[in-house]
Motif scaffolding. Structure first.
Motif, PDB file in Angstrom:
ATOM      1  N   UNK A 159      37.192 -61.512  48.843  1.00 35.42           N
ATOM      2  CA  UNK A 159      36.572 -62.384  48.088  1.00 35.42           C
ATOM      3  C   UNK A 159      37.533 -63.558  48.297  1.00 35.42           C
ATOM      4  N   UNK A 160      37.003 -64.857  47.723  1.00 36.99           N
ATOM      5  CA  UNK A 160      37.661 -66.117  47.966  1.00 36.99           C
ATOM      6  C   UNK A 160      38.078 -66.796  46.669  1.00 36.99           C
ATOM      7  N   UNK A 161      38.019 -65.929  45.498  1.00 36.28           N
ATOM      8  CA  UNK A 161      38.481 -66.264  44.226  1.00 36.28           C
ATOM      9  C   UNK A 161      39.890 -66.162  43.915  1.00 36.28           C
ATOM     10  N   UNK A 162      40.223 -66.094  42.572  1.00 35.76           N
ATOM     11  CA  UNK A 162      41.324 -65.880  42.228  1.00 35.76           C
ATOM     12  C   UNK A 162      41.594 -64.179  41.919  1.00 35.76           C
ATOM     13  N   UNK A 163      40.538 -63.461  42.251  1.00 36.05           N
ATOM     14  CA  UNK A 163      40.595 -62.031  41.774  1.00 36.05           C
ATOM     15  C   UNK A 163      40.537 -61.190  43.133  1.00 36.05           C
ATOM     16  N   UNK A 164      40.956 -60.069  43.160  1.00 33.99           N
ATOM     17  CA  UNK A 164      40.506 -58.998  44.184  1.00 33.99           C
ATOM     18  C   UNK A 164      39.335 -58.352  43.774  1.00 33.99           C
ATOM     19  N   UNK A 165      38.296 -58.074  44.575  1.00 32.77           N
ATOM     20  CA  UNK A 165      36.997 -57.279  44.305  1.00 32.77           C
ATOM     21  C   UNK A 165      37.226 -56.149  45.138  1.00 32.77           C
ATOM     22  N   UNK A 166      36.776 -55.190  44.191  1.00 33.99           N
ATOM     23  CA  UNK A 166      36.799 -53.708  45.068  1.00 33.99           C
ATOM     24  C   UNK A 166      35.055 -53.386  44.579  1.00 33.99           C
ATOM     25  N   UNK A 167      34.732 -52.117  45.503  1.00 30.44           N
ATOM     26  CA  UNK A 167      33.534 -51.754  45.508  1.00 30.44           C
ATOM     27  C   UNK A 167      33.501 -50.040  45.814  1.00 30.44           C
ATOM     28  N   UNK A 168      32.904 -49.501  44.951  1.00 28.06           N
ATOM     29  CA  UNK A 168      32.779 -47.891  45.322  1.00 28.06           C
ATOM     30  C   UNK A 168      31.016 -47.795  45.716  1.00 28.06           C
ATOM     31  N   UNK A 169      30.763 -47.420  46.814  1.00 28.61           N
ATOM     32  CA  UNK A 169      29.585 -47.225  47.144  1.00 28.61           C
ATOM     33  C   UNK A 169      29.117 -45.725  46.825  1.00 28.61           C
ATOM     34  N   UNK A 170      28.096 -45.854  46.763  1.00 27.37           N
ATOM     35  CA  UNK A 170      27.368 -44.369  46.311  1.00 27.37           C
ATOM     36  C   UNK A 170      27.381 -43.161  47.241  1.00 27.37           C
ATOM     37  N   UNK A 171      28.413 -42.280  47.001  1.00 31.30           N
ATOM     38  CA  UNK A 171      28.487 -41.206  47.963  1.00 31.30           C
ATOM     39  C   UNK A 171      27.212 -40.856  48.705  1.00 31.30           C
ATOM     40  N   UNK A 172      27.227 -40.326  50.005  1.00 31.09           N
ATOM     41  CA  UNK A 172      25.902 -39.765  50.638  1.00 31.09           C
ATOM     42  C   UNK A 172      25.613 -38.484  50.364  1.00 31.09           C
ATOM     43  N   UNK A 173      24.566 -38.215  50.127  1.00 29.59           N
ATOM     44  CA  UNK A 173      23.913 -36.916  49.725  1.00 29.59           C
ATOM     45  C   UNK A 173      23.108 -36.398  51.045  1.00 29.59           C
ATOM     46  N   UNK A 174      23.466 -35.123  51.378  1.00 30.45           N
ATOM     47  CA  UNK A 174      22.768 -34.620  52.577  1.00 30.45           C
ATOM     48  C   UNK A 174      21.668 -33.493  52.176  1.00 30.45           C
TER      49      UNK A 174
END
Length: 174
Positions: A159-174
């Motif tokens: 990210x380029x702003x004044x914050x750190x950005x985080x993401x939690x991607x949907x776990x893959x289901x088999x």
């Protein structure tokens, strides 16, 4: 955890070991926005950020903020019945992502409440099959929040702003 979340539909609440997350009432929204105290508000609640959120909710028409899972929940300490913070989502999914947010009153911080709530919110988000990821933003320098997110499966997103950005991607289901 899933059994607990099944209770959300009729009651729209989540129970954890020490907390109840539930929608805010109209009276609570108005009191938060006006910075007036209610007996169920813990010392230090609401914060100025909570007041801003409540005013925005009222300005937008509070129905969305009291009747949907895509809003903030009151974080109620089960032992005392007091609201010690807020946790939930900024709004409905945008680009198949939900943004998770939260706050805890200062005298209850660093006691594991955020870590207790976050897995329930992630699971709630992924109950919507259209949600592919949950994201969160943290002001730079807030290392405890960054560690919390990383511990719960989030990865840092550039990210380029004044914050750190985080993401939690949907776990893959088999």
């Amino acid at each position: 955890m899933t059994e607990v979340l099944e209770e959300l539909s009729p009651e729209r609440s989540i129970r954890t070991e020490r907390l109840l997350l539930r929608p805010f009432t109209q009276d609570e929204l108005e009191s938060i926005a006006e910075s007036t105290d209610l007996p169920q508000f813990a010392q230090g609640f609401p914060t100025p950020e909570d007041q801003d959120w409540a005013q925005t909710a009222l300005d937008a028409g509070s129905y969305f903020f009291t009747e949907t899972m895509y809003s903030m929940f009151a974080m109620v300490d089960a032992a005392s019945g007091q609201i010690i913070g807020m946790a939930g989502f900024v709004g409905p999914p945008i680009d198949n992502e939900l943004e998770v947010v939260g706050s805890v009153v200062p005298n209850r911080q660093n006691q594991g409440y955020a870590g207790e709530v976050l897995p329930y919110l992630i699971e709630l988000a992924f109950q919507n099959s259209q949600v592919n990821a949950v994201n969160a933003s943290v002001p730079w320098g807030n290392q405890p929040a960054c560690r919390l997110l990383l511990t719960h499966g989030f990865e840092e997103r550039p990210s380029g702003g004044s914050e750190s950005t985080y993401v939690h991607v949907r776990p893959e289901t088999h």
